[in-house]
Design an enzyme around this catalytic site. Structure first.
Site, mmCIF file in Angstrom:
data_model
loop_
_atom_site.group_PDB
_atom_site.id
_atom_site.type_symbol
_atom_site.label_atom_id
_atom_site.label_comp_id
_atom_site.label_asym_id
_atom_site.label_seq_id
_atom_site.Cartn_x
_atom_site.Cartn_y
_atom_site.Cartn_z
ATOM 1 N N GLU A 363 0.841 -1.216 0.000
ATOM 2 C CA GLU A 363 0.000 0.000 0.000
ATOM 3 C C GLU A 363 0.871 1.259 0.000
ATOM 4 O OE1 GLU A 363 -3.715 -0.004 1.985
ATOM 5 O OE2 GLU A 363 -3.851 -2.191 1.965
HETATM 6 C C1 FAD Z 1 2.643 -9.647 0.628
HETATM 7 C C2 FAD Z 1 2.225 -8.593 -0.349
HETATM 8 C C3 FAD Z 1 0.882 -8.291 -0.490
HETATM 9 C C4 FAD Z 1 0.472 -7.337 -1.422
HETATM 10 N N1 FAD Z 1 -0.859 -7.103 -1.620
HETATM 11 C C5 FAD Z 1 -1.256 -6.338 -2.683
HETATM 12 C C6 FAD Z 1 -2.627 -6.237 -3.049
HETATM 13 O O1 FAD Z 1 -3.526 -6.813 -2.403
HETATM 14 N N2 FAD Z 1 -2.960 -5.505 -4.143
HETATM 15 C C7 FAD Z 1 -2.025 -4.856 -4.893
HETATM 16 O O2 FAD Z 1 -2.396 -4.211 -5.871
HETATM 17 N N3 FAD Z 1 -0.700 -4.919 -4.557
HETATM 18 C C8 FAD Z 1 -0.301 -5.649 -3.491
HETATM 19 N N4 FAD Z 1 1.029 -5.754 -3.159
HETATM 20 C C9 FAD Z 1 2.016 -5.053 -3.981
HETATM 21 C C10 FAD Z 1 2.691 -3.905 -3.262
HETATM 22 O O3 FAD Z 1 1.794 -2.859 -3.075
HETATM 23 C C11 FAD Z 1 3.951 -3.512 -4.085
HETATM 24 O O4 FAD Z 1 4.882 -4.547 -3.894
HETATM 25 C C12 FAD Z 1 4.511 -2.183 -3.668
HETATM 26 O O5 FAD Z 1 3.655 -1.144 -4.045
HETATM 27 C C13 FAD Z 1 5.887 -1.920 -4.258
HETATM 28 O O6 FAD Z 1 5.894 -2.157 -5.625
HETATM 29 P P1 FAD Z 1 7.038 -3.092 -6.268
HETATM 30 O O7 FAD Z 1 7.086 -4.341 -5.485
HETATM 31 O O8 FAD Z 1 6.810 -3.195 -7.722
HETATM 32 O O9 FAD Z 1 8.377 -2.320 -5.997
HETATM 33 P P2 FAD Z 1 9.021 -1.074 -6.909
HETATM 34 O O10 FAD Z 1 7.953 -0.138 -7.208
HETATM 35 O O11 FAD Z 1 9.715 -1.756 -8.044
HETATM 36 O O12 FAD Z 1 10.023 -0.491 -5.902
HETATM 37 C C14 FAD Z 1 11.322 -1.047 -5.645
HETATM 38 C C15 FAD Z 1 12.041 -0.072 -4.708
HETATM 39 O O13 FAD Z 1 12.231 1.203 -5.380
HETATM 40 C C16 FAD Z 1 11.639 2.231 -4.571
HETATM 41 N N5 FAD Z 1 11.106 3.270 -5.440
HETATM 42 C C17 FAD Z 1 10.267 3.121 -6.498
HETATM 43 N N6 FAD Z 1 9.979 4.320 -7.031
HETATM 44 C C18 FAD Z 1 10.615 5.250 -6.287
HETATM 45 C C19 FAD Z 1 10.714 6.677 -6.336
HETATM 46 N N7 FAD Z 1 10.044 7.413 -7.240
HETATM 47 N N8 FAD Z 1 11.478 7.291 -5.416
HETATM 48 C C20 FAD Z 1 12.121 6.567 -4.466
HETATM 49 N N9 FAD Z 1 12.085 5.229 -4.371
HETATM 50 C C21 FAD Z 1 11.334 4.572 -5.267
HETATM 51 C C22 FAD Z 1 10.583 1.540 -3.743
HETATM 52 O O14 FAD Z 1 10.254 2.293 -2.585
HETATM 53 C C23 FAD Z 1 11.273 0.227 -3.432
HETATM 54 O O15 FAD Z 1 12.158 0.403 -2.351
HETATM 55 C C24 FAD Z 1 1.452 -6.654 -2.193
HETATM 56 C C25 FAD Z 1 2.807 -6.948 -2.024
HETATM 57 C C26 FAD Z 1 3.195 -7.922 -1.135
HETATM 58 C C27 FAD Z 1 4.671 -8.246 -1.029
#
Ligand code: FAD
Length: 379
Positions: A363
């Site tokens: 989130e």
């Molecule tokens: C157990 C679990 C349950 C989940 N449940 C749901 C759900 O029900 N529905 C749903 O839609 N999603 C869900 N998610 C997804 C979750 O919301 C995402 O994993 C999260 O938003 C991060 O996206 P990403 O994993 O693609 O990481 P990325 O977006 O690829 O980020 C990787 C890293 O880069 C950083 N980063 C990215 N952009 C920037 C920026 N502009 N400035 C600084 N730092 C940045 C991030 O903070 C992170 O540290 C879930 C994830 C998990 C692991």
């Protein structure tokens, strides 16, 4: 200003605390270890009204305020964050989203069974290539007149297998960028919907996290939430409230670990006295208590703003970033207070430490929360 909980709040706190102690604690270690979805416990949670706490009673909900929700989330997360995430998604993302932006028909058909907990819902925004950058949706919802055809893959979906209804964010018009995104209600048993394997996670292992594949899925137009192109706004507005739930989850994980550390420090002896008599341990407990209290106040403030219909976007981001970082620090220190015993499953704190980490990721990561906060600061 009033820092007292009302009689009703205290009753909700007690009900949630009793439920967590009596129904969740006995099997929590096994469910975590074997990744067992707590179906029976979710059913009991529904009977207690925890799955649609804030929804209007006319749609099957409890009609409670967001403070009540924070209180219940804290108590349940103290014991099992793997089930409080089910509660959080259903309450904040699915029921709230439908109640606030859905049509009367959508509320009658979907919100009532969701708020009563007869079924659960899932919120499908993230994709393999779209996490923090939620604007780069690759899932498409092509407009075919009276219906949409949905194709794509959603990742990391909480309640992915157990939910009966998905709220799916998808791109209809690429030329319009995020203004061309829609939010659609998709029933899980629609032809073309496939649930991927359950993720083998570090923490909240009882919750069922899956990828969901959509192949030529037909979704009637009446299942679109809001106007054409409202989907991205829908997701952002819904997540702003969702963060209060996750902040409260982090608060619960922290306070659960803290309570265990306090109790253990009064029992365990080292150098001829209870470890609670060593100042190094006392200061750890003092830091935990301080940060947990601050987290709780931030959660209550964000919840209060929401209940007053005031802007809570910044407050919910502040609560989430602080409470989730508190959860990481507190659980790590709670393991330290337990020494070697903290490193094994029977003492619960290692699980809480693993559970804490996700609150900094989903989130909106901590980095994304800081983007939200700094935007408000500099506006
Ligand atoms: C157990 C679990 C349950 C989940 N449940 C749901 C759900 O029900 N529905 C749903 O839609 N999603 C869900 N998610 C997804 C979750 O919301 C995402 O994993 C999260 O938003 C991060 O996206 P990403 O994993 O693609 O990481 P990325 O977006 O690829 O980020 C990787 C890293 O880069 C950083 N980063 C990215 N952009 C920037 C920026 N502009 N400035 C600084 N730092 C940045 C991030 O903070 C992170 O540290 C879930 C994830 C998990 C692991």
């Amino acid at each position: 200003m009033d820092f007292q909980l009302t009689e009703e709040h205290l009753m909700i706190q007690k009900a949630a605390r009793d439920f967590a102690k009596n129904e969740l604690l006995p099997g929590v270690i096994e469910r975590d270890e074997k990744m067992i979805y707590p179906a029976e416990q979710v059913k009991k949670m529904a009977e207690l009204g925890f799955l649609g706490m804030m929804t209007d009673p006319k749609y099957g909900g409890g009609g409670m305020d967001t403070i009540s929700y924070v209180i219940a989330m804290e108590e349940i997360s103290k014991v099992e964050a793997g089930i409080s995430v089910v509660m959080s998604v259903n309450n904040s993302l699915v029921c709230w989203g439908l109640e606030t932006f859905g049509t009367e028909e959508q509320k009658q058909k979907y919100l009532i069974p969701l708020a009563t907990g007869e079924i659960t819902g899932a919120f499908c925004l993230s994709e393999p290539e779209a996490g923090s950058d939620a604007t780069s949706q690759r899932t498409t919802a092509i407009d075919k007149g009276d219906h949409y055809i949905v194709n794509g893959t959603k990742n990391w979906i909480t309640n992915g297998n157990s939910a009966s209804v998905y709220l799916v964010i998808a791109q209809t018009n690429t030329e319009l960028g995020h203004r061309g995104i829609n939010a659609l209600i998709v029933e899980k048993d629609t032809e073309g919907v496939t649930v991927g394997a359950k993720e083998n996670k570090m923490g909240i292992r009882a919750s069922d996290t899956h990828s969901i594949m959509f192949q030529d899925v037909v979704v009637p137009k009446e299942n679109r939430i809001g106007e054409d192109g409202f989907g991205f706004k829908f997701a952002m507005k819904t997540l702003a409230g969702g963060r209060i739930g996750i902040a409260a989850q982090a608060l619960g994980i922290a306070s659960g670990a803290y309570e265990l550390a306090v109790a253990y420090s009064k029992e365990r002896k080292a150098f001829g006295t209870e470890i609670a008599n060593h100042q190094a341990i006392q200061f750890k407990l003092a830091d935990m208590a301080t940060e947990i209290e601050a987290s709780r106040m931030l959660c209550f403030k964000a919840a209060w703003l929401k209940d007053q219909n005031k802007d809570y976007n910044m407050a919910s981001a502040i609560a989430k970033v602080f409470a989730s970082e508190t959860a990481m620090r507190t659980t790590t220190e709670a393991v330290q207070v337990h020494g070697g015993y903290g490193y094994v499953k029977e003492y619960h704190v290692e699980r809480l430490m693993r559970d804490a980490k996700i609150t900094q990721i989903y989130e909106g990561t901590s980095e994304v929360q800081r983007i939200v906060i700094s935007r408000s600061v500099l506006r």
